[in-house]
Design an enzyme around this catalytic site. Structure first.
Site, short mmCIF file in Angstrom:
data_model
loop_
_atom_site.label_atom_id
_atom_site.label_comp_id
_atom_site.label_asym_id
_atom_site.label_seq_id
_atom_site.Cartn_x
_atom_site.Cartn_y
_atom_site.Cartn_z
N TYR A 23 107.21 65.80 -39.03
CA TYR A 23 106.27 65.84 -37.92
C TYR A 23 104.82 65.75 -38.37
O TYR A 23 103.91 66.23 -37.68
CB TYR A 23 106.53 67.12 -37.09
CG TYR A 23 107.96 67.18 -36.60
CD1 TYR A 23 108.45 66.19 -35.75
CD2 TYR A 23 108.82 68.17 -37.02
CE1 TYR A 23 109.76 66.21 -35.32
CE2 TYR A 23 110.15 68.20 -36.59
CZ TYR A 23 110.61 67.20 -35.75
OH TYR A 23 111.91 67.21 -35.32
N HIS A 100 107.43 62.07 -28.33
CA HIS A 100 108.04 62.65 -29.52
C HIS A 100 107.21 62.24 -30.72
O HIS A 100 106.81 61.07 -30.82
CB HIS A 100 109.48 62.14 -29.72
CG HIS A 100 110.39 62.53 -28.59
ND1 HIS A 100 110.98 63.77 -28.50
CD2 HIS A 100 110.76 61.83 -27.49
CE1 HIS A 100 111.71 63.82 -27.40
NE2 HIS A 100 111.60 62.66 -26.76
C1 DHK Z 1 110.63 67.32 -31.93
C2 DHK Z 1 111.63 68.16 -32.22
O1 DHK Z 1 111.41 69.45 -32.45
C3 DHK Z 1 113.01 67.69 -32.33
O2 DHK Z 1 113.93 68.62 -31.85
C4 DHK Z 1 113.23 66.40 -31.65
C5 DHK Z 1 110.83 65.91 -31.54
C6 DHK Z 1 112.15 65.39 -31.95
C7 DHK Z 1 109.66 65.07 -32.01
O3 DHK Z 1 109.84 64.06 -32.68
O4 DHK Z 1 108.53 65.44 -31.68
O5 DHK Z 1 114.48 65.89 -32.01
#
Ligand code: DHK
Length: 150
Positions: A23, A100
């Protein structure tokens, strides 16, 4: 002034802390600050919120029905499990953008079907925080086009 709510689901508060870097490297407060700055540039009021609790997110979506012109949501793990959150989104009148950070379709199969998409006007995935900022810009255009509120 138009108002937008941006909801973030479970574990989003840990963004930037995950050593695998799925992320990105921006912390959640940094992401919030970037979104707040973009909202100011766009001239929209922003409520940026995060919860690890499904019911709290549902309450906020219901609150947005009264107070917001548009909704952005990264429901995170609830994207793939929560019909209740989908139902709340379906009861929201304005545009909804699902965001996302990661490209969920490049990941495990259990992340490939988000229930939230059924309620979403559009979906942005895989662009990290840039996607959030693009989502805000797109939302500002969508709600500006709807001149039933000001
Ligand atoms: C964020 C999450 O916490 C995951 O559970 C998802 C999503 C994807 C993201 O890509 O921001 O699968």
């Amino acid at each position: 002034m138009k108002s937008v709510m941006f909801l973030n689901g479970p574990n989003a508060n840990l963004y930037g802390l995950d050593p695998s870097g799925t992320y990105g490297t921006d912390s959640f407060p940094q992401i919030e600050a970037a979104c707040t700055a973009r909202a100011e540039e766009l001239g929209v009021r922003l409520e940026f919120r995060q919860s690890n609790h499904e019911g709290v997110l549902i309450d906020w979506v219901q609150e947005a029905r009264q107070s917001c012109d548009g909704l952005l949501i990264n429901a995170a793990g609830f994207s793939y499990t929560s019909i209740a959150l989908l139902d709340a989104l379906l009861a929201f009148d304005g545009p909804i953008i699902e965001c996302h950070m990661s490209n969920i379709w490049k990941r495990e199969p259990f992340r490939h079907q988000s229930f939230m998409s059924k309620a979403a006007t559009g979906v942005i995935a895989g662009l990290g925080v840039k996607g959030y900022l693009l989502g805000l810009s797109a939302m500002a255009e969508l709600i500006a086009a709807d001149d039933t509120t000001d």
